[in-house]
Design an enzyme around this catalytic site. Sequence first.
Site, PDB file in Angstrom:
ATOM      1  N   THR A 119       0.924  -1.146   0.000  1.00 48.50           N
ATOM      2  CA  THR A 119       0.000   0.000   0.000  1.00 48.50           C
ATOM      3  C   THR A 119       0.948   1.177   0.000  1.00 48.50           C
ATOM      4  OG1 THR A 119      -1.830  -1.026   1.197  1.00 48.50           O
ATOM      5  CG2 THR A 119      -1.672   1.358   1.424  1.00 48.50           C
ATOM      6  N   SER A 153      -8.764   0.582   6.527  1.00 45.64           N
ATOM      7  CA  SER A 153      -8.095   1.215   7.676  1.00 45.64           C
ATOM      8  C   SER A 153      -7.245   2.406   7.231  1.00 45.64           C
ATOM      9  CB  SER A 153      -7.177   0.212   8.381  1.00 45.64           C
ATOM     10  OG  SER A 153      -7.888  -0.921   8.793  1.00 45.64           O
TER      11      SER A 153
HETATM   12  O1  DON Z   1      -7.794  -0.731   3.105  1.00 48.32           O
HETATM   13  C1  DON Z   1      -7.094  -1.285   3.923  1.00 48.32           C
HETATM   14  O2  DON Z   1      -7.137  -1.057   5.107  1.00 48.32           O
HETATM   15  C2  DON Z   1      -6.074  -2.313   3.439  1.00 48.32           C
HETATM   16  N1  DON Z   1      -6.492  -2.860   2.186  1.00 48.32           N
HETATM   17  C3  DON Z   1      -4.739  -1.655   3.331  1.00 48.32           C
HETATM   18  C4  DON Z   1      -3.680  -2.642   2.943  1.00 48.32           C
HETATM   19  C5  DON Z   1      -2.339  -2.307   3.422  1.00 48.32           C
HETATM   20  O3  DON Z   1      -2.098  -1.315   4.049  1.00 48.32           O
HETATM   21  C6  DON Z   1      -1.281  -3.287   3.090  1.00 48.32           C
HETATM   22  N2  DON Z   1      -0.061  -2.950   3.756  1.00 48.32           N
HETATM   23  N3  DON Z   1       0.517  -3.609   4.482  1.00 48.32           N
END
Ligand code: DON
Length: 562
Positions: free
Chosen positions: A373, A445
Site C-alpha cells: 500500500t 483502515s
Molecule cells: O484498506 C485497507 O485497510 C487495506 N487494504 C490496506 C492494505 C495495506 O495497508 C497493506 N499494507 N501492508
Amino acid sequence: MSGAALPLLAAVVVSLPASAAAPAPAIGRRGMVVTAHPLASQAAITVLKRGGNAVDAAAAAAFAIGVVEPFSAGIGGGGFALVYERIKGRTRALDFRERAPLGAERNLYLDNRGQVIPDASTTGHRAVAVPGTVAGLAELVRAGGRLRLAEVMAPAIDLASRGFVVTQRFVDASSGRLRDLEADPGAADVFLKGGKPYQVGDLLVQRDLAETLLQIATGGDEVFYRGEIAEAIAADMADSGGLITARDLASFKPVWRDPLSGRYRGYTVVSMPLPSSGGLLLLEILGLLERDRTWQRDYRDARTLHFLIEAERRAYADRAERLGDPAFVKPPTGELLAPPRLDALYRAIDPARRTPSLGLATAAGGRAESAHTSHLIVVDGEGNAVSLTFTVNTPFGAAVVVPGTGILLNNEMDDFSAKPGVPNAYGMVGNDANAIAPAKIPLSSMAPTLVFRDGKLVLAAGSPGGSTIPTTVLQIVLNTLDYDMDVAAAVAAPRLHHQWLPDEVWCEPYALEPETRRALFARGHTLVVREPWGNAMAVRVLPDGRLAGAADPRGEGAAVGY
Ligand code: DON
C-alpha cells in the site's frame, strides 16, 4: 510478506532512543513531496516545476507509484485522498475505494459447509473488487488540478516505457508471491523474468502498462471504465471465473465526502471518514487519550502506554462490531465519538490492569502485515496539500494482470468480513456491518491525515500497514505534537499496536525499554515483538513556514523539498 512474530528478546534487547535511526528531515520552501519511491517523488517535483499544484503533483506521483511500486498500489486498485485548498480554507475527502462487483454475495468465499475457502478472497480473479484509482486520480485533477491529465501522467508513462531499476523491496514482494504470480500468465509475463523473480539492479520495462497509461492520458478515465480497457478487463473476468462485468466498470464513481475531524489538545485532526475506519479509530483513540488526567509528556512512560493500549483496544473493538460501508450500514460515527460515551469508556479503563478483549466483544484475530500500500503527500508553494493512500491490498493484490494491459488487479475483497469472526489478512475480524454485498465498499483502515492549528496546516501524515495504519498515524501525531520530535524522528520511532484481537501488544524491536516492558507485563499485557511495519510519510509545516518532510526509514521512499 513480513509481519511474522519474532521471539520475545526480553532479556537481551537494548533499547535505543527513538531518534537513533532518523536522518534529518528534508526541507522545502516552495513545496514538499514525500512518496514511497524516489522516482515517484521526482515525478511529482517535475509536475510542480511545470506549473502544477499539489493535486497535479500528487496524481503524478500516484500514477508513478503504480509503475515503480506496482506490488503496493496502482491503477488496478483504489484509495482515499484528502485535499486541502488553502485559499478556500477547506479540506475535502475523495473516496476512490474499490467496490464489490454486482455479482458478489455474502457467502462468496464460503464452501458448502459454511467454511471460509483458503485464499479465495486473496488470490485470483474472484478476489478482485472494481478498481477505483483511475477514476479517483482523474477526478482529483479535474476538480482541483491546473494541468491536463496527459501532463500529469507523462512521468509515469515514461517510467513504464523506459523501465526502472528493480530494488530489494520489489524482489522481496515478488519472491513472497512467486507461486501466485507464476499461476497467472499475465502476471508472470510482466513481473517475472523467465519464470523467476527479477533481481536487484534489473531493468523492468512495462510496455503494455505504458500503452494503457497513454490511452488513459489521451482518452481520460472513460477509456478505463467504458472503453477498450473496460472491455479487456470484463473479457478476462469472464474467461477466468471473475465477477467484474462491463456494467460494474461503467457504474463506478468516486465519491467526495466530508472528512472526519476532531479536536485534540488544541489541534484539529482531519482524516478519512467511512468507508475507511482510519479516521474514526484515530479520533476515538485521541479522544480517550485527551481524557487521561495523569498523562505524562513522556513516550516511554508505562502508565501512559498502558492507557494508549487500552484506548486502541476499545476503538478497534468498535471497528469490528459496528463499522462498514455507510451506504449499507447507518454510520455510528457521531454516537461512537460522543463526549459522554468517551467519558464512560475512559472511566472503564483500569490504570492498573488490562481489560481482556473478549470482555469487550466477541470474535477471534490473527496476524500483521507490513508495508504494501502506498502513502504520498504533496504540499505546494501556495500551501495546498494532498495526503493520499492507495493500494492493491496485499503485495501484488490478486496476482492477476489483465492480458495485454499491464494492469495488476487488487484483492480488496479480502477487506470484507468473509464470515463473522473469521480474521482476514490483517487479523481483522468483522461482522454483518462489513459483510459482502453487491456494490458495497469493503471497510478500510487507510488514514490519510492532516492536522491544523488555528486554521493553519501543521502536519500531514499517512502510512500503509493494513490494520496498523491508524496506530502508525496516531504515533506520528503524538510524537510530533506531544513529544516534540522532529518529523523524521517521529516517523522513525519504534511502534506499538493493539487491535483488540488478537489480545496482544505488537511491538517493533527496541520499542520498549526493559523497565517499561516489565511494567506492562505487570498490568497483564502480552507483548509480542514483530518485524517493523508500516512505511509512513509525513510533512511538518515549521513555524517559519518552511516544510519539513520525512519518508519512513523502513522503506525506500524519499522526501524531496522544492
Ligand atoms: O484498506 C485497507 O485497510 C487495506 N487494504 C490496506 C492494505 C495495506 O495497508 C497493506 N499494507 N501492508
